[in-house]
Design an enzyme around this catalytic site. Structure first.
Site, mmCIF file in Angstrom:
data_model
loop_
_atom_site.group_PDB
_atom_site.id
_atom_site.type_symbol
_atom_site.label_atom_id
_atom_site.label_comp_id
_atom_site.label_asym_id
_atom_site.label_seq_id
_atom_site.Cartn_x
_atom_site.Cartn_y
_atom_site.Cartn_z
ATOM 1 N N ASP A 12 0.835 -1.201 0.000
ATOM 2 C CA ASP A 12 0.000 0.000 0.000
ATOM 3 C C ASP A 12 0.874 1.256 0.000
ATOM 4 O O ASP A 12 0.608 2.222 -0.717
ATOM 5 C CB ASP A 12 -0.924 0.022 1.221
ATOM 6 C CG ASP A 12 -2.033 -1.013 1.131
ATOM 7 O OD1 ASP A 12 -2.472 -1.306 0.005
ATOM 8 O OD2 ASP A 12 -2.457 -1.513 2.180
ATOM 9 N N LYS A 56 -10.339 -3.110 4.108
ATOM 10 C CA LYS A 56 -10.200 -2.829 2.672
ATOM 11 C C LYS A 56 -10.487 -1.354 2.378
ATOM 12 O O LYS A 56 -9.716 -0.685 1.685
ATOM 13 C CB LYS A 56 -11.157 -3.714 1.861
ATOM 14 C CG LYS A 56 -10.769 -5.177 1.776
ATOM 15 C CD LYS A 56 -11.720 -5.928 0.846
ATOM 16 C CE LYS A 56 -11.287 -7.373 0.635
ATOM 17 N NZ LYS A 56 -11.626 -8.253 1.738
#
Length: 259
Positions: A160, A215
């Protein structure tokens, strides 16, 4: 908005990515978009470490990375995972190139906290020009999040974090956050557009729950720099592009009610 679409594929979804997903990336290219993929690979790393009887220790959600673990991380991310994605994309006719952060010193890194985490790195600099040059001659880069320092020491980078840093360096304004769900659902229907503040309200009232919470929070955390929108899409069993439009839930910065 520019034409660069950064696609973040989490490690937990990689084995579920369908042929339709890869065909959708080819569709984006045909539409004049410039896709770029940054991927993880945590579950695959865990499987190999288990098979080698190498212990995994997590600190604040990050895998402590000893020299022994780093060898496995690099082997899995830059080897098996990266080449698998490249191979599936090339089957669609897309010009694809696999990269790790060590290539062209793409991801310059330093340790976050060596004593606690070992060779887990934070990104100091992204060689965005290198990526843009590859995209300018028609390649879709597929990047494994492995960093490197001036002494050629490799570092394990959170995917990420790597996706956000690469997006900022190349001026991407759109990020696709690939999951195994079609988007954020409310009463069985996909919410087409939403803001981070509205997401928090849906978490509070239980509309967003369970595994969907991390998420959407990871998607929100990616909404930095020049990025104007993050779209949660389903990479599992359907195309993500229909009639030139990306299918999923668009998370936008604008603090304007959308539902």
């Amino acid at each position: 908005m520019n034409d660069i679409v950064l696609i973040k594929c989490g490690g937990s979804t990689l084995e579920q990515l369908s042929n339709d997903f890869f065909e959708s990336i080819a569709d984006l290219v045909k539409l004049g978009k410039k896709p770029i993929i940054v991927h993880g690979g945590g579950p695959a790393i865990g499987q190999i470490l288990n098979s080698l009887n190498i212990e995994s220790v997590f600190v604040d959600g990050l895998r402590k990375t000893t020299a022994e673990v780093m060898e496995v991380v690099e082997m899995v991310l830059a080897g098996k995972v990266n080449t698998t994605i490249v191979g599936k994309l090339q089957k669609t006719g897309v010009k694809t190139i696999g990269l790790a952060g060590v290539d062209g010193q793409l991801l310059k890194a330093k340790p976050i906290n060596f004593e606690q985490l070992g060779y887990v790195g934070e990104i100091e600099k992204v060689n965005g020009d290198f990526v843009l040059e590859l995209m300018a001659i028609g390649f879709v880069p597929v990047i494994a999040p492995i960093g490197v320092d001036d002494e050629d020491q490799r570092y394990n980078i959170n995917a990420d974090t790597a996706a956000g840093a690469v997006a900022k360096a190349i001026g991407a304004e759109q990020l696709l956050f690939v999951t195994d769900v079609p988007g954020i659902l409310k009463e069985g229907q996909i919410i087409e557009q939403i803001t981070p503040k509205e997401i928090e309200l849906l978490i509070e009232d239980g509309t967003i729950y369970g595994g969907m919470i991390p998420k959407v929070k990871a998607a929100i955390d990616s909404l930095t720099g020049d990025l104007q929108e993050v779209i949660i899409v389903n990479g599992k069993d359907t195309k993500i592009v229909n009639d030139g439009q990306i299918i999923g839930t668009k998370i936008v910065k604008e603090n304007v009610p959308t539902f």
